[in-house]
Write an enzyme that holds these catalytic residues in place. Structure first.
Site, PDB file in Angstrom:
ATOM      1  N   LYS A 150       0.836  -1.183   0.000  1.00  0.00           N
ATOM      2  CA  LYS A 150       0.000   0.000   0.000  1.00  0.00           C
ATOM      3  C   LYS A 150       0.883   1.250   0.000  1.00  0.00           C
ATOM      4  CE  LYS A 150      -0.939   2.119   3.639  1.00  0.00           C
ATOM      5  NZ  LYS A 150      -0.991   2.754   4.960  1.00  0.00           N
ATOM      6  N   ASP A 179      -2.730  -5.610   2.556  1.00  0.00           N
ATOM      7  CA  ASP A 179      -3.210  -4.739   3.621  1.00  0.00           C
ATOM      8  C   ASP A 179      -2.817  -5.474   4.885  1.00  0.00           C
ATOM      9  OD1 ASP A 179      -4.729  -3.731   5.778  1.00  0.00           O
ATOM     10  OD2 ASP A 179      -6.117  -2.818   4.357  1.00  0.00           O
ATOM     11  N   HIS A 180      -1.822  -4.973   5.608  1.00  0.00           N
ATOM     12  CA  HIS A 180      -1.259  -5.802   6.683  1.00  0.00           C
ATOM     13  C   HIS A 180      -2.280  -6.102   7.785  1.00  0.00           C
ATOM     14  CE1 HIS A 180      -0.539  -2.021   8.862  1.00  0.00           C
ATOM     15  NE2 HIS A 180      -0.349  -2.742   9.949  1.00  0.00           N
ATOM     16  N   LYS A 184      -3.285  -9.777  10.494  1.00  0.00           N
ATOM     17  CA  LYS A 184      -3.336  -9.834  11.959  1.00  0.00           C
ATOM     18  C   LYS A 184      -4.261 -10.969  12.393  1.00  0.00           C
ATOM     19  CE  LYS A 184      -2.684  -4.839  12.587  1.00  0.00           C
ATOM     20  NZ  LYS A 184      -1.557  -4.558  13.458  1.00  0.00           N
ATOM     21  N   GLU A 218      -4.059   5.575  17.489  1.00  0.00           N
ATOM     22  CA  GLU A 218      -2.612   5.384  17.621  1.00  0.00           C
ATOM     23  C   GLU A 218      -2.055   6.391  18.616  1.00  0.00           C
ATOM     24  OE1 GLU A 218      -0.358   4.050  14.053  1.00  0.00           O
ATOM     25  OE2 GLU A 218      -1.824   5.343  13.090  1.00  0.00           O
ATOM     26  N   ASP A 237      -4.463   7.047   4.456  1.00  0.00           N
ATOM     27  CA  ASP A 237      -3.498   6.197   5.159  1.00  0.00           C
ATOM     28  C   ASP A 237      -4.192   5.048   5.907  1.00  0.00           C
ATOM     29  OD1 ASP A 237      -0.773   5.721   5.994  1.00  0.00           O
ATOM     30  OD2 ASP A 237      -1.326   6.425   7.990  1.00  0.00           O
ATOM     31  N   HIS A 242      -7.347  -0.090   5.923  1.00  0.00           N
ATOM     32  CA  HIS A 242      -7.553  -0.849   7.154  1.00  0.00           C
ATOM     33  C   HIS A 242      -8.983  -0.748   7.712  1.00  0.00           C
ATOM     34  CE1 HIS A 242      -3.333  -0.900   6.657  1.00  0.00           C
ATOM     35  NE2 HIS A 242      -3.035   0.161   7.356  1.00  0.00           N
ATOM     36  N   LYS A 332      -3.860   9.831  14.846  1.00  0.00           N
ATOM     37  CA  LYS A 332      -2.512   9.731  15.423  1.00  0.00           C
ATOM     38  C   LYS A 332      -2.490  10.579  16.692  1.00  0.00           C
ATOM     39  CE  LYS A 332      -0.011   8.172  11.646  1.00  0.00           C
ATOM     40  NZ  LYS A 332       0.265   6.759  11.779  1.00  0.00           N
ATOM     41  N   LYS A 337      -2.694   3.390  22.143  1.00  0.00           N
ATOM     42  CA  LYS A 337      -2.932   2.543  20.977  1.00  0.00           C
ATOM     43  C   LYS A 337      -4.096   1.637  21.315  1.00  0.00           C
ATOM     44  CE  LYS A 337      -0.529  -0.582  17.800  1.00  0.00           C
ATOM     45  NZ  LYS A 337      -0.505   0.159  16.551  1.00  0.00           N
TER      46      LYS A 337
HETATM   47  C1  BG6 Z   1       0.065   1.810   8.269  1.00  0.00           C
HETATM   48  C2  BG6 Z   1      -0.014   3.305   8.232  1.00  0.00           C
HETATM   49  O1  BG6 Z   1      -0.568   1.258   7.156  1.00  0.00           O
HETATM   50  O2  BG6 Z   1      -0.563   1.327   9.448  1.00  0.00           O
HETATM   51  C3  BG6 Z   1       0.629   3.903   9.474  1.00  0.00           C
HETATM   52  O3  BG6 Z   1       0.648   3.794   7.078  1.00  0.00           O
HETATM   53  C4  BG6 Z   1       0.036   3.306  10.715  1.00  0.00           C
HETATM   54  O4  BG6 Z   1       0.481   5.310   9.484  1.00  0.00           O
HETATM   55  C5  BG6 Z   1       0.035   1.794  10.645  1.00  0.00           C
HETATM   56  O5  BG6 Z   1       0.792   3.750  11.822  1.00  0.00           O
HETATM   57  C6  BG6 Z   1      -0.729   1.186  11.812  1.00  0.00           C
HETATM   58  O6  BG6 Z   1      -0.517  -0.183  11.806  1.00  0.00           O
HETATM   59  P1  BG6 Z   1      -0.577  -1.022  13.156  1.00  0.00           P
HETATM   60  O7  BG6 Z   1      -0.325  -2.415  12.727  1.00  0.00           O
HETATM   61  O8  BG6 Z   1       0.486  -0.458  14.065  1.00  0.00           O
HETATM   62  O9  BG6 Z   1      -1.937  -0.804  13.708  1.00  0.00           O
END
Ligand code: BG6
Length: 491
Positions: A150, A179-180, A184, A218, A237, A242, A332, A337
């Protein structure tokens, strides 16, 4: 296409942060768990001049910082010989020709290849074209797959163009858009909570659910990524990818199987049923804000209007969800978190137990804690002992760390990289899905550029966001439930 032939993983953008922080630690773990193919080459491609040895040392340093556990020298010395480096440019075919020669020398015949694009979107097209021009996308006895990081485009038009570009030389089954969040464990567990149990699904609809809240808060600010972030903002972002992915998993119909197409068909149906937030409705349904001090961050414009926080109210127009608001927020520099999905059920239809004046029955709540302290909590009412008819909220809790051990959850990339190696695209976004997501986000961004926007609000670093976000819910007679939810977690 067998596992016996060599597999080469080529990482474009190999000298960058992602490779050192996420990709190599994940490949290393997979390697140690013996999940990578036996005959493996990992070739980094990048601008930076590295010898193989320097590249290995650079990754070794990264592993010492980012590996999920304290590895031994012996483990490293088994992994290191699989790593190679190739210096080259992205817009220059000559570099790719040399890469082709290097790979053929390593592979000595047919091989599978996974190309990982850990590079900015502006150079994907040239990289793909050069791979194609040098015959490196041709499947000749082994598969060819491309993993795309991404952001996938910056709006609907650019995402479409990128898809067209990819589809000219690859078929959709060869493309893995990452999309990481989908890697999860807890995000996948949304599907398991819903579809590996019978007790939730009968209630999972407008008859029993009052509203759904999705929070991705975050604690960190933009840090050293100000240059990138200031050009994209929180909606591109976090929401386009996500948060909308979380919506699809929470709202989708049960697919007939856990197969890539069945699953993604259902996700696309959810996105296509979302009522567009556009034009005048943007001011009513969205909030955008910037944390105080953002403009002083490194590489951020002094007069930047980029939002670092957004909240959004969505409706899904189908039989299951008609009239149930989905409240989404992400920002942010917030209090902590916290990534969670709160399913707030309706209150009982009749208050048969006498309540103190002014009190209402408390709604049941199912909270999917995606991170940190991963787990699932269910809040319900119980009779308070030694009272005639008082109720008290109590929780049933599942914590991953307790149930499966403190180190049970692997890094999201590990799962995704393994899936890409095994050809399972279920946890990757399909072309139509990514375009559908952009088509929901574009009108919001467009309205934010006009005078129909809600004004850019401000919030204190370390807070839960601007007061405007509370107003977004209070006009519906609701409030954000993080406090109640964290109370459940603390208890
Ligand atoms: C990323 C964003 O895709 O995901 C970042 O570009 C963000 O800005 C991050 O901090 C959050 O990922 P995670 O896994 O820490 O929730």
């Amino acid at each position: 296409m067998s596992n016996r032939i060599p597999t080469s993983i080529v990482i474009f953008g190999a000298s960058g942060d992602l490779t050192q922080r996420k990709l190599i630690p994940s490949f290393f773990n997979l390697f140690l768990k013996r999940k990578t193919p036996k005959n493996l080459n990992i070739v980094g491609y990048g601008w930076t001049p590295f010898t193989h040895e320097q590249f290995r040392e650079h990754l070794h340093q990264g592993l010492m910082k980012y590996a999920s556990y304290k590895f031994t020298d012996e483990e490293w010395s088994l992994f290191a010989p699989h790593l190679y480096y190739h210096q080259g440019k992205y817009d220059d075919q000559a570099g790719f020709e040399k890469l082709a020669v290097r790979l053929s020398t390593l592979e000595e015949g047919s091989a599978n290849r996974l190309y990982y694009m850990a590079i900015p979107p502006s150079i994907f097209p040239a990289t793909i074209s050069n791979l194609n021009a040098t015959q490196q996308l041709k499947e000749n006895g082994g598969w060819r797959r491309v993993v795309v990081e991404k952001p996938f485009g910056t709006d609907l038009r650019s995402a479409r163009e990128l898809n067209i570009h990819l589809h000219k030389v690859l078929n959709e089954k060869q493309v893995y858009r990452i999309d990481h969040y989908l890697g999860k464990e807890t995000v996948q567990n949304i599907l398991f909570t819903r579809f590996a149990n019978t007790i939730f699904e009968p209630l999972w609809n407008r008859n029993y659910i009052d509203s759904v809240q999705i929070t991705v808060a975050e604690e960190v600010g933009v840090g050293h990524r100000g240059g990138y972030y200031d050009g994209v903002g929180v909606v591109r972002d976090m929401f386009q990818n996500h948060l909308l992915q979380l919506v699809t998993l929470a709202a989708m119909e049960p697919p007939a199987s856990f197969n890539a197409d069945a699953l993604r068909n259902e996700k696309v149906k959810v996105l296509s049923a979302v009522q567009p937030v556009n034009g005048k409705s943007v001011a009513y349904n969205t909030v955008r804000a910037q944390y105080r001090g953002y403009r002083d961050e490194m590489d951020v414009k002094k007069d930047s209007t980029t939002p670092t926080y957004a909240a959004l109210r969505l409706f899904i127009n189908n039989w299951r969800w008609q009239g149930v608001p989905f409240y989404l927020r992400s920002g942010k520099n917030m209090t902590e978190k916290q990534t969670q999905i709160i399913i707030r059920f309706k209150e009982p239809p009749l208050a048969m137990f006498p309540l103190p004046p002014g009190n209402k029955m408390t709604a049941n709540m199912l909270v999917l804690y995606l991170q940190p302290d991963e787990g699932v909590h269910l809040r319900f009412e119980a009779k308070a002992p030694d009272t005639v008819a008082e109720t008290r909220s109590v929780d049933m809790e599942f914590h991953y760390a307790e149930a499966f051990g403190p180190t049970a959850i692997p890094e999201a990339y590990e799962r995704l990289l393994l899936d890409a190696l095994q050809g399972d695209a279920a946890l990757f976004t399909r072309a139509d899905e990514v375009e559908m997501a952009w088509s929901l986000i574009d009108p919001i961004l467009k309205a934010w550029d006009t005078d129909q926007t809600p004004p850019l609000a401000e919030y204190e670093p370390g807070s839960w966001g601007p007061s405007e976000a509370n107003a977004l819910l209070s006009k519906d007679g609701r409030n954000w439930m993080h406090e109640e939810a964290s109370h459940m977690l603390d208890d």
